[in-house]
Design an enzyme around this catalytic site. Structure first.
Site, PDB file in Angstrom:
ATOM      1  N   LYS A 186     -59.924  -9.223  33.027  1.00 48.91           N
ATOM      2  CA  LYS A 186     -61.401  -9.474  32.612  1.00 48.91           C
ATOM      3  C   LYS A 186     -61.064  -9.066  30.416  1.00 48.91           C
ATOM      4  CE  LYS A 186     -65.352 -10.296  35.292  1.00 48.91           C
ATOM      5  NZ  LYS A 186     -64.531  -9.655  36.301  1.00 48.91           N
TER       6      LYS A 186
HETATM    7  C1  PLP Z   1     -65.357  -9.129  37.689  1.00 50.07           C
HETATM    8  C2  PLP Z   1     -66.873 -10.265  37.461  1.00 50.07           C
HETATM    9  C3  PLP Z   1     -67.494  -9.040  38.498  1.00 50.07           C
HETATM   10  C4  PLP Z   1     -66.951  -7.550  39.328  1.00 50.07           C
HETATM   11  O1  PLP Z   1     -65.996  -7.120  38.950  1.00 50.07           O
HETATM   12  P1  PLP Z   1     -65.019  -6.364  39.846  1.00 50.07           P
HETATM   13  O2  PLP Z   1     -64.329  -5.074  38.541  1.00 50.07           O
HETATM   14  O3  PLP Z   1     -63.650  -7.257  39.842  1.00 50.07           O
HETATM   15  O4  PLP Z   1     -65.292  -6.199  40.985  1.00 50.07           O
HETATM   16  C5  PLP Z   1     -69.536  -8.912  38.538  1.00 50.07           C
HETATM   17  N1  PLP Z   1     -69.862  -9.594  38.088  1.00 50.07           N
HETATM   18  C6  PLP Z   1     -68.902 -10.983  37.305  1.00 50.07           C
HETATM   19  C7  PLP Z   1     -69.812 -12.168  36.242  1.00 50.07           C
HETATM   20  C8  PLP Z   1     -67.560 -10.557  37.403  1.00 50.07           C
HETATM   21  O5  PLP Z   1     -66.742 -11.824  36.483  1.00 50.07           O
END
Ligand code: PLP
Length: 399
Positions: A186
């Site tokens: 992210k």
């Molecule tokens: C990455 C992501 C999540 C979940 O995040 P994690 O930390 O990997 O559990 C939820 N929603 C979206 C749109 C994402 O891209």
């Protein structure tokens, strides 16, 4: 998008603060921790950055969604409206609470279509969950209007859009609750982690308790705390939070580089006849983590995607068939494959997703290609990439 591209001495220093005391837990051990409260420190800084009163850090973006829903009282049988184009965490977090995901179409914003949302509301609907996929946002004003009229929660999944804004507000801060992921890929990362922001004192207290077994967090004797409600363990560790503090300090620079790289490619692609761009709702500013564009037909889009991949233009995505961010890839959800029995509310109230008509979503997704915007690219790298993309896309659209 990935903050891991800029992992360096700042992150190491933050982590070392924690390693030196050995207090890896965010609660207790006051005398041993050399004054370091990394999770708390991140929450204070992140809330300020987001212009929100409260932030609750948790173990992942998926747990952020679960805790956010739980903190607002969403439970068994409550319906949560979510888009067909999203990450699997959307329905996972809803089903985890015994609540029911109701999937609705997206439009040319590649996020929830407000008309489809309104049409999906029933007496059981409790929450609308827009997902700001690939750096840009849903039409939040329209969705908020719908939520206000029907007395529904607006919960923003801003996991892929940290740093974008709408109506001058940071994405995630417009609705009743906003969720972020700090997983490894992210915009900023904790390794693993997630965050919830809200201006509601009630939701923030509920989230604080729910993510730590219902602990009330009064006083400084953890063992003597009371438990007003049932909870769970969605805590983040101090090590992960420490990484996040350093990354948060780099967010503005990350966003500036993304914007530069995005703009170079976008301006180049704008010259290609037949290429159009995803609609950004009026008042919205992307976080520039992806450039999302459409070609005139499914056939040309598939050909373009194939040619891009084969000529070394990496980091492009054709979500319609090549990934698990679209309903086409969710066979396990469509068939409700679960290890144990699902709550009866979920089994009884869920749409038959094998029969449901998502042709409106298909029409956009078939023609969508997303290019990730990396921050490690130099300006020359980006110009070279833009040139290659223009060449390939022009060849495809001219033939
Ligand atoms: C990455 C992501 C999540 C979940 O995040 P994690 O930390 O990997 O559990 C939820 N929603 C979206 C749109 C994402 O891209």
């Amino acid at each position: 998008m990935p903050g891991f591209e800029v992992f360096g001495d700042e992150e190491r220093k933050q982590v070392n603060d924690v390693l030196e005391s050995g207090v890896l837990m965010r609660y207790g051990f006051d005398g041993m921790r050399n004054g370091h409260w990394k999770a708390k420190e991140f929450e204070t800084a992140f809330a300020a950055k987001m212009g929100s009163k409260y932030c609750q850090l948790v173990s992942s973006g998926t747990s952020a969604l679960t805790v956010a829903l739980a903190s607002a009282g969403v439970g068994a049988g409550d319906e949560v409206i979510m888009p067909t184009f999203t990450f699997v965490a959307s329905f996972e977090s809803i089903i985890a609470l015994g609540a029911v995901p109701i999937l609705v179409d997206i439009d040319d914003t590649l996020t929830l279509d407000p008309k489809s949302v309104e049409a999906a509301i029933t007496s059981k609907t409790r929450c609308v969950m827009p997902v700001h996929m690939c750096g840009s946002m849903a039409d939040l004003k329209a969705l908020k209007g719908i939520c206000d009229r029907h007395d529904l929660l607006l919960l923003e999944d801003a996991c892929q859009a940290l740093g974008g804004t709408y109506d001058g507000k940071p994405l995630g801060s417009y609705g009743d609750l906003g969720c972020f992921s700090f997983d490894y890929v992210k915009t900023i990362t904790c390794g693993e982690g997630g965050g919830i922001i809200t201006n509601s004192e009630k939701y923030s207290i509920n989230a604080d308790q729910y993510q730590d077994h219902g602990h009330d967090h009064f006083g400084n004797d953890r063992g003597a705390e009371t438990h007003p409600t049932l909870g769970y363990n969605f805590r983040i560790s101090e090590l992960n939070a420490a990484v996040g503090i350093a990354q948060l300090g780099k967010l503005d620079d990350i966003l500036a580089i993304q914007k530069r790289n995005y703009t170079i490619i976008r301006q180049a692609l704008a010259s290609v006849q037949g290429v159009t761009f995803r609609r950004v709702p009026e008042g919205g500013v992307e976080n520039y983590s992806f450039l999302n564009f459409f070609l005139p037909s499914e056939e040309l889009t598939q050909k373009a995607y194939k040619n891009l991949s084969e000529t070394g233009v990496d980091a492009c995505f054709y979500w319609y068939t090549n990934n698990w961010h679209y309903i086409n890839g969710w066979e396990h959800l469509r068939n409700l494959n679960s290890l144990g029995s699902l709550p009866s509310e979920v089994k009884n109230q869920m749409q038959d997703l094998n029969a449901a008509d998502f042709s409106k979503s298909d029409a956009w997704m078939r023609r969508t290609i997303s290019s990730l915007i990396k921050i490690g690219w130099t300006e020359d790298d980006v110009k070279e990439r833009a040139k290659k993309m223009v060449k390939i896309l022009s060849e495809v659209t001219n033939n």
